[in-house]
Structure formats: C-alpha cells, structure tokens
Design a protein around this motif. Structure first.
Motif, PDB file in Angstrom:
ATOM      1  N   GLY A 163       3.956  15.429 -13.511  1.00  0.00           N
ATOM      2  CA  GLY A 163       5.175  15.677 -12.756  1.00  0.00           C
ATOM      3  C   GLY A 163       5.620  14.529 -11.862  1.00  0.00           C
ATOM      4  O   GLY A 163       6.513  14.700 -11.032  1.00  0.00           O
ATOM      5  N   LYS A 164       5.020  13.379 -12.031  1.00  0.00           N
ATOM      6  CA  LYS A 164       5.469  12.213 -11.260  1.00  0.00           C
ATOM      7  C   LYS A 164       6.736  11.683 -11.922  1.00  0.00           C
ATOM      8  O   LYS A 164       6.706  11.244 -13.061  1.00  0.00           O
ATOM      9  N   SER A 165       7.837  11.747 -11.220  1.00  0.00           N
ATOM     10  CA  SER A 165       9.106  11.337 -11.836  1.00  0.00           C
ATOM     11  C   SER A 165       9.505   9.924 -11.450  1.00  0.00           C
ATOM     12  O   SER A 165      10.473   9.387 -11.973  1.00  0.00           O
ATOM     13  N   SER A 166       8.749   9.306 -10.533  1.00  0.00           N
ATOM     14  CA  SER A 166       9.082   7.956 -10.093  1.00  0.00           C
ATOM     15  C   SER A 166       7.814   7.143  -9.905  1.00  0.00           C
ATOM     16  O   SER A 166       6.964   7.483  -9.086  1.00  0.00           O
ATOM     17  N   ILE A 167       7.717   6.072 -10.684  1.00  0.00           N
ATOM     18  CA  ILE A 167       6.606   5.132 -10.550  1.00  0.00           C
ATOM     19  C   ILE A 167       7.184   3.834 -10.001  1.00  0.00           C
ATOM     20  O   ILE A 167       8.194   3.337 -10.507  1.00  0.00           O
ATOM     21  N   VAL A 168       6.543   3.306  -8.972  1.00  0.00           N
ATOM     22  CA  VAL A 168       6.960   2.027  -8.403  1.00  0.00           C
ATOM     23  C   VAL A 168       5.834   1.026  -8.609  1.00  0.00           C
ATOM     24  O   VAL A 168       4.720   1.233  -8.126  1.00  0.00           O
ATOM     25  N   TYR A 201      -2.558   3.438  -6.803  1.00  0.00           N
ATOM     26  CA  TYR A 201      -3.356   2.813  -7.846  1.00  0.00           C
ATOM     27  C   TYR A 201      -3.199   1.305  -7.698  1.00  0.00           C
ATOM     28  O   TYR A 201      -2.103   0.818  -7.421  1.00  0.00           O
ATOM     29  N   LYS A 202      -4.291   0.592  -7.876  1.00  0.00           N
ATOM     30  CA  LYS A 202      -4.234  -0.874  -7.879  1.00  0.00           C
ATOM     31  C   LYS A 202      -4.550  -1.348  -9.293  1.00  0.00           C
ATOM     32  O   LYS A 202      -5.577  -0.987  -9.852  1.00  0.00           O
ATOM     33  N   LEU A 203      -3.627  -2.150  -9.831  1.00  0.00           N
ATOM     34  CA  LEU A 203      -3.721  -2.621 -11.200  1.00  0.00           C
ATOM     35  C   LEU A 203      -3.859  -4.134 -11.201  1.00  0.00           C
ATOM     36  O   LEU A 203      -3.134  -4.834 -10.501  1.00  0.00           O
ATOM     37  N   SER A 204      -4.793  -4.628 -12.010  1.00  0.00           N
ATOM     38  CA  SER A 204      -4.969  -6.064 -12.164  1.00  0.00           C
ATOM     39  C   SER A 204      -4.745  -6.440 -13.620  1.00  0.00           C
ATOM     40  O   SER A 204      -5.230  -5.766 -14.527  1.00  0.00           O
ATOM     41  N   PHE A 205      -4.012  -7.506 -13.830  1.00  0.00           N
ATOM     42  CA  PHE A 205      -3.818  -8.017 -15.180  1.00  0.00           C
ATOM     43  C   PHE A 205      -4.869  -9.056 -15.524  1.00  0.00           C
ATOM     44  O   PHE A 205      -5.083  -9.356 -16.685  1.00  0.00           O
ATOM     45  N   SER A 206      -5.509  -9.623 -14.509  1.00  0.00           N
ATOM     46  CA  SER A 206      -6.492 -10.668 -14.738  1.00  0.00           C
ATOM     47  C   SER A 206      -7.092 -11.054 -13.394  1.00  0.00           C
ATOM     48  O   SER A 206      -6.517 -10.771 -12.350  1.00  0.00           O
ATOM     49  N   ARG A 207      -8.229 -11.721 -13.436  1.00  0.00           N
ATOM     50  CA  ARG A 207      -8.753 -12.289 -12.193  1.00  0.00           C
ATOM     51  C   ARG A 207      -8.035 -13.587 -11.852  1.00  0.00           C
ATOM     52  O   ARG A 207      -8.169 -14.117 -10.763  1.00  0.00           O
ATOM     53  N   TYR A 241       5.026   7.357  -6.913  1.00  0.00           N
ATOM     54  CA  TYR A 241       3.671   6.989  -7.272  1.00  0.00           C
ATOM     55  C   TYR A 241       3.652   5.468  -7.300  1.00  0.00           C
ATOM     56  O   TYR A 241       4.377   4.848  -8.090  1.00  0.00           O
ATOM     57  N   VAL A 242       2.848   4.874  -6.446  1.00  0.00           N
ATOM     58  CA  VAL A 242       2.887   3.426  -6.244  1.00  0.00           C
ATOM     59  C   VAL A 242       1.702   2.759  -6.938  1.00  0.00           C
ATOM     60  O   VAL A 242       0.546   3.102  -6.687  1.00  0.00           O
ATOM     61  N   ILE A 243       2.039   1.810  -7.814  1.00  0.00           N
ATOM     62  CA  ILE A 243       1.029   0.995  -8.489  1.00  0.00           C
ATOM     63  C   ILE A 243       1.205  -0.427  -7.989  1.00  0.00           C
ATOM     64  O   ILE A 243       2.217  -1.075  -8.259  1.00  0.00           O
ATOM     65  N   ALA A 244       0.235  -0.895  -7.222  1.00  0.00           N
ATOM     66  CA  ALA A 244       0.274  -2.252  -6.674  1.00  0.00           C
ATOM     67  C   ALA A 244      -0.443  -3.192  -7.627  1.00  0.00           C
ATOM     68  O   ALA A 244      -1.554  -2.894  -8.076  1.00  0.00           O
ATOM     69  N   LEU A 245       0.196  -4.311  -7.934  1.00  0.00           N
ATOM     70  CA  LEU A 245      -0.472  -5.324  -8.730  1.00  0.00           C
ATOM     71  C   LEU A 245      -1.327  -6.159  -7.787  1.00  0.00           C
ATOM     72  O   LEU A 245      -0.809  -6.796  -6.869  1.00  0.00           O
ATOM     73  N   ALA A 246      -2.627  -6.090  -7.997  1.00  0.00           N
ATOM     74  CA  ALA A 246      -3.576  -6.728  -7.084  1.00  0.00           C
ATOM     75  C   ALA A 246      -4.732  -7.298  -7.896  1.00  0.00           C
ATOM     76  O   ALA A 246      -5.219  -6.658  -8.833  1.00  0.00           O
ATOM     77  N   ILE A 247      -5.160  -8.481  -7.529  1.00  0.00           N
ATOM     78  CA  ILE A 247      -6.210  -9.165  -8.273  1.00  0.00           C
ATOM     79  C   ILE A 247      -7.514  -8.359  -8.306  1.00  0.00           C
ATOM     80  O   ILE A 247      -8.278  -8.427  -9.262  1.00  0.00           O
ATOM     81  N   ASP A 248      -7.744  -7.522  -7.282  1.00  0.00           N
ATOM     82  CA  ASP A 248      -8.967  -6.719  -7.244  1.00  0.00           C
ATOM     83  C   ASP A 248      -8.745  -5.304  -7.770  1.00  0.00           C
ATOM     84  O   ASP A 248      -9.591  -4.438  -7.607  1.00  0.00           O
ATOM     85  N   GLY A 249      -7.613  -5.074  -8.429  1.00  0.00           N
ATOM     86  CA  GLY A 249      -7.332  -3.764  -9.000  1.00  0.00           C
ATOM     87  C   GLY A 249      -8.103  -3.534 -10.282  1.00  0.00           C
ATOM     88  O   GLY A 249      -8.884  -4.381 -10.737  1.00  0.00           O
TER      89      GLY A 249
END
Length: 159
Positions: free
Chosen positions: A99-104, A123-129, A72-80
């Motif tokens: 049941g996701k055993s691996s998060i990247v 999933y695209k995740l943003s911590f801030s703009r 399961y891939v979570i990309a850190l992206a400014i527009d997330g």
C-alpha cells in the motif's frame, strides 16, 4: 505508484539530461515519475570537517522539506544494502502490495546525505562501494527502476 527522485543540484551535462529524459519517458507507462532538485551549496576546496557537516545539514534540510510523512524513503548511501536488479524489482513490487503509493529515492550532493536524511530513510540502498558523481547516479538509478518494472511485468530486457 508515484516515484519521486529527490536530488541535490542541477544536472548541467546534456548527455545526462538526454539519458534521464529517455528513461523518464520509458517509465511513464509504469508509474508517475517526478523530479525534485534542491540547490547545492558551494563546497570550497579543503573545507573543514565542520563546514562540510554544515553544508550537508543545509542540503539535508532542503531535501527533508520535500519529504512527506506518507512517503517511503529510499536513500542512496554507500553503506546501504546492495541489491541485484531482481531484488530491487521485488522491493518496489512489495512496497506497492503493502500500500505504499509514493516512493522517494534520495540522492545527496557531492558530500553525501546528512544524518537527518539518513535517519528519515526507511531503506538505505547502495549501488556500489565506489563513489559515483551524483548527477550520473540519477541516470543509473532510473535505468534500474525501469529494468525493475520490466522484470515485474515479465517483459524482456537486455541482460
């Protein structure tokens, strides 16, 4: 659960390596944590848009070579999507229940992530703009994952 932190470039600053090591140690009681660093490309000053795209694609292909189909891939992206700490904790917990055993978590280089990596992301995740140095972002991410596990387990953590 296995959590992998997939990044472009090496961290050279001792204070960041020390902080990352501390959060890795703290997280070891909650999950299996692995780090994968792929080489970054030299980015000349005033590089053309075409060269910048090519650099992002090269780095992106390196990142993609370390992502498995079941990850399961979570990309850190400014527009997330921006989450607070409780929401991130809930996301990680929910993935485990599903049941996701691996998060990247994927952190790009100085130019960001390639379109191919962003397309592969679940999933695209943003911590801030705001833009943060990718080396510093790794430590911030680890602190938030650690905080998330403390929240999940109803354990105290400073606010």
């Amino acid at each position: 659960m296995e959590i992998r932190i997939l990044t472009v470039g090496k961290i050279k600053e001792k204070y960041l390596n020390d902080g990352i090591a501390e959060y890795a140690k703290r997280l070891s009681r909650y999950c299996k944590l692995n780090f994968i660093q792929v080489p970054d490309e030299k980015t000349p000053d005033k590089a053309s848009d075409a060269l910048n795209r090519q650099i992002k694609e090269t780095e992106g292909n390196r990142l993609l070579s370390h992502i498995r189909e079941q990850d399961y891939v979570i990309a850190l992206a400014i527009d997330g999507k921006m989450l607070d700490s409780v929401e991130l904790s809930d996301l990680i917990a929910r993935l485990g229940v599903q049941g996701k055993s691996s998060i990247v978590f994927v952190i790009g280089g100085s130019l960001g992530l390639s379109d191919a990596v962003l397309k592969r992301a679940d999933y695209k995740l943003s911590f801030s703009r705001m833009t943060f140095p990718h080396q510093l972002m790794q430590m911030i991410l680890l602190e938030q994952i650690y905080r998330g596990y403390r929240i999940m387990n109803h354990e105290p953590y400073h606010k």
